[in-house]
Design a protein around this motif. Structure first.
Motif, short mmCIF file in Angstrom:
data_model
loop_
_atom_site.label_atom_id
_atom_site.label_comp_id
_atom_site.label_asym_id
_atom_site.label_seq_id
_atom_site.Cartn_x
_atom_site.Cartn_y
_atom_site.Cartn_z
N GLY A 112 2.52 0.75 9.20
CA GLY A 112 1.70 0.65 8.01
C GLY A 112 0.21 0.79 8.30
N PRO A 113 -0.58 1.14 7.28
CA PRO A 113 -2.02 1.29 7.47
C PRO A 113 -2.70 -0.06 7.73
CG PRO A 113 -1.44 1.54 5.16
CD PRO A 113 -0.16 1.45 5.92
N SER A 114 -3.84 0.00 8.38
CA SER A 114 -4.61 -1.21 8.71
C SER A 114 -6.09 -0.85 8.66
CB SER A 114 -4.23 -1.72 10.10
OG SER A 114 -4.60 -0.79 11.09
N PRO A 115 -6.99 -1.85 8.63
CA PRO A 115 -8.42 -1.54 8.66
C PRO A 115 -8.83 -0.74 9.89
CG PRO A 115 -8.07 -3.81 7.97
CD PRO A 115 -6.74 -3.29 8.42
N GLU A 116 -8.12 -0.94 11.01
CA GLU A 116 -8.45 -0.20 12.23
C GLU A 116 -7.88 1.23 12.19
OE1 GLU A 116 -6.83 -3.15 12.22
OE2 GLU A 116 -8.63 -4.37 12.57
N TRP A 117 -6.80 1.41 11.46
CA TRP A 117 -6.17 2.73 11.31
C TRP A 117 -5.86 2.92 9.83
CZ3 TRP A 117 -4.40 5.69 15.80
CH2 TRP A 117 -3.81 6.92 15.48
N PRO A 118 -6.86 3.18 9.00
CA PRO A 118 -6.65 3.21 7.55
C PRO A 118 -5.95 4.47 7.07
CG PRO A 118 -8.91 3.79 8.07
CD PRO A 118 -8.26 3.41 9.38
N LEU A 148 0.81 -1.22 0.00
CA LEU A 148 0.00 0.00 0.00
C LEU A 148 0.84 1.27 0.00
CD1 LEU A 148 -2.85 -0.98 2.51
CD2 LEU A 148 -2.97 -0.85 0.01
N THR A 149 2.15 1.12 0.00
CA THR A 149 3.01 2.30 -0.03
C THR A 149 3.41 2.68 -1.45
OG1 THR A 149 5.09 1.07 0.18
CG2 THR A 149 3.95 1.66 2.21
N ARG A 150 3.03 1.87 -2.45
CA ARG A 150 3.44 2.13 -3.83
C ARG A 150 2.26 2.53 -4.68
NH1 ARG A 150 8.52 2.98 -3.60
NH2 ARG A 150 8.53 2.84 -5.86
N TRP A 151 2.43 3.59 -5.45
CA TRP A 151 1.43 4.04 -6.40
C TRP A 151 2.00 3.81 -7.79
CZ3 TRP A 151 -0.44 9.84 -6.94
CH2 TRP A 151 -1.42 9.90 -7.93
N GLU A 152 1.42 2.85 -8.51
CA GLU A 152 1.85 2.55 -9.87
C GLU A 152 1.24 3.59 -10.81
OE1 GLU A 152 3.92 0.26 -10.90
OE2 GLU A 152 4.22 -0.82 -9.01
N LEU A 153 2.09 4.40 -11.42
CA LEU A 153 1.61 5.49 -12.26
C LEU A 153 1.42 5.08 -13.72
CD1 LEU A 153 3.80 8.40 -10.85
CD2 LEU A 153 1.35 8.09 -10.53
N GLY A 154 2.31 4.26 -14.25
CA GLY A 154 2.25 3.88 -15.65
C GLY A 154 3.63 3.51 -16.15
N VAL A 155 3.94 3.86 -17.42
CA VAL A 155 5.25 3.56 -17.99
C VAL A 155 5.88 4.85 -18.49
CG1 VAL A 155 4.62 1.21 -18.64
CG2 VAL A 155 4.26 3.06 -20.27
N ASP A 156 7.22 4.88 -18.47
CA ASP A 156 7.92 6.07 -18.93
C ASP A 156 8.20 5.97 -20.43
OD1 ASP A 156 10.05 4.35 -19.23
OD2 ASP A 156 11.22 5.16 -17.56
N GLU A 157 8.99 6.88 -20.95
CA GLU A 157 9.23 6.93 -22.39
C GLU A 157 10.07 5.77 -22.89
OE1 GLU A 157 11.73 10.50 -23.21
OE2 GLU A 157 11.63 10.67 -21.03
N TYR A 158 10.59 4.93 -21.96
CA TYR A 158 11.32 3.72 -22.34
C TYR A 158 10.54 2.47 -21.98
CZ TYR A 158 15.10 7.05 -22.88
OH TYR A 158 15.87 8.12 -23.27
#
Length: 463
Positions: free
Chosen positions: A284-290, A167-177
């Motif tokens: 890290g986040p949890s259902p009790e502390w989202p 949950l710490t990673r945000w997949e944005l897409g692909v770069d110019e390569y």
């Protein structure tokens, strides 16, 4: 000799079988591959076969004047001087739909810098649109050659509906390569997203919501300045997965910001006793502390200055000033307790998003912009030094969905193709994950009761 002859009689059929199996596997892979990957597979063969000659022409070889052991033994018998050896780096080539990925070894005097200087020659020889060279560990480099431009190739993303492993990673897409690009959200208080209308801002945020929605450890609240009701606009399909939503009504937004600030204060007062740490990201986040994500679309709606002396204008001016103060509180103090603010606006200039909010957000993305000043406001003054990466160059319709950002660990700025998520997929994800929606205030109440503590309940946020 008879024993050796016997081994040879066995080795030849075994080698033939192994070569046949290898050829069969290669043919099957080629047949099953898509059209673009087949072209890249043929390209990979040309790269392998032509590498020794190309490396010599591009200056990527080194002459070793010290003879090897076998050459020394032969020279001592013949009395001749051993000829120097020309060493060529070894490579491994892997094709994909966009081109080839080449892993190469370095040699003395043939390192990362030499490969980078030869990139344009490699691009011409391999018939690639562009070639990049990056370090790949000690003694290795990775050469990425793209035949087709990933930035002008629209991509789609179909959410799996499964919780993310990280949950710490945000997949944005692909770069110019065509390399995957992600950013870390750990200890990030805020994100700014800028760009002209229709450039892809909301679509990129929709992907974020669809990817994080399947996790009960993430709760989302949205204020959207483009609409008046939740059933309107870009988030209508996702509102079922949001624990609160409001439109362009400044009073409603002000009330929502106040309640989120109260949540921030409550969390700050009990985090050490309940979680045992001062920073939520340590566990890290949890259902009790989202992780609580506040999305503010068309952010200028809630912050812009209202000038006038009549009572209505004065009241609106006071509201927007207080909204700015409240959101500043969330951005500056909410990081350690798990509150993330995503601010979206056409321009992130100081009149749209106050600089005391904007400049605290470490992650900034900009889709297409019309002016250099708007690009500077979104990405910082340094973008002037990288004109080829400026979002001003993304105004062509082919670049809808392409954003620019500064990536940690990379020089300059990175252009990213963000994928499109269809309305049907967004609605599907929101429907199947709606049961995970919960008010973070109520989650905190339940956690405090479970740990034997008491708290004064805060009124829940309503849609």
């Amino acid at each position: 000799m008879e024993a050796i002859t016997g081994y040879v009689s066995y080795a030849l059929p075994i080698a033939t079988v192994l070569v046949g199996v290898w050829l069969l596997v290669t043919v099957v892979r080629y047949v099953r591959a898509d059209k673009d990957t087949r072209v890249s597979m043929r390209q990979a063969v040309r790269v392998r076969w032509g590498w020794v000659r190309l490396a010599r022409m591009a200056g990527l070889t080194v002459t070793d004047k010290t003879p090897g052991l076998l050459a020394q033994i032969t020279a001592s018998k013949d009395g001749a001087t051993p000829a120097p050896r020309v060493l060529t780096p070894k490579i491994k080539v892997k094709p994909d739909p966009y081109g080839v990925i080449v892993q190469a070894r370095t040699l003395p005097q043939v390192g990362l810098e030499e490969y980078q200087k030869s990139a344009r020659f490699l691009a011409d020889a391999w018939r690639c649109t562009r070639v990049s060279v990056l370090p790949d560990g000690p003694g290795r480099v990775v050469i990425r050659g793209v035949r087709s431009d990933p930035l002008t190739t629209p991509t789609t993303h179909r959410p799996t509906g499964l919780p993310l492993a990280d949950l710490t990673r945000w997949e944005l897409g692909v770069d110019e390569y065509a390399s995957r690009v992600s950013v870390s959200l750990a200890n990030v208080p805020g994100v700014t997203v800028a760009g002209v209308p229709g450039a892809g801002k909301t679509s990129g945020v929709n992907k974020f919501v669809c990817d994080f929605a399947p996790s009960a450890a993430v709760q989302i609240v949205t204020v959207d300045g483009k609409v008046s009701r939740a059933s309107e606009g870009d988030y209508a399909d996702l509102v079922k997965r949001m624990f609160a939503f409001c439109g362009d009504d400044l009073d409603e937004a002000n009330t929502l910001f106040k309640r989120l600030v109260e949540l921030r204060k409550r969390r700050s007062s009990v985090i050490r006793d309940v979680l045992g740490v001062k920073n939520m990201w340590h566990v890290g986040p949890s259902p009790e502390w989202p992780l609580t994500v506040l999305i503010i679309d068309e952010a200028h709606t809630y912050f812009r200055e209202h000038k006038g002396s009549d009572p209505t204008t004065k009241r609106l001016g006071a509201l927007t000033a207080e909204n700015a103060r409240l959101v500043e509180d969330l951005v500056k103090k909410g990081r350690s307790v798990g509150i993330l603010v995503i601010l979206i606006s056409q321009k992130t200039t100081g009149d749209a998003i106050p600089t005391f909010i904007r400049d605290v957000c470490p992650i900034g993305l900009s889709f297409a912009q019309k002016t250099v000043e708007a690009a500077v406001a979104a990405l910082g003054e340094d973008i002037r030094n990288w004109p080829n990466a400026s979002p001003v160059t993304l105004q062509d319709p082919a670049y809808v969905g392409v954003a620019v950002m500064a990536m940690q660990g990379r020089p300059g700025y990175t252009r990213i193709r963000t994928p499109y998520v269809s309305d049907a997929d967004a609605a599907r994800v929101a429907e199947v994950t709606s049961h995970l929606t919960a008010d973070p205030d109520l989650c905190l109440d339940a956690l405090l009761r479970a740990t034997g503590r008491t708290t004064t309940p805060t009124p829940s946020l309503t849609k």
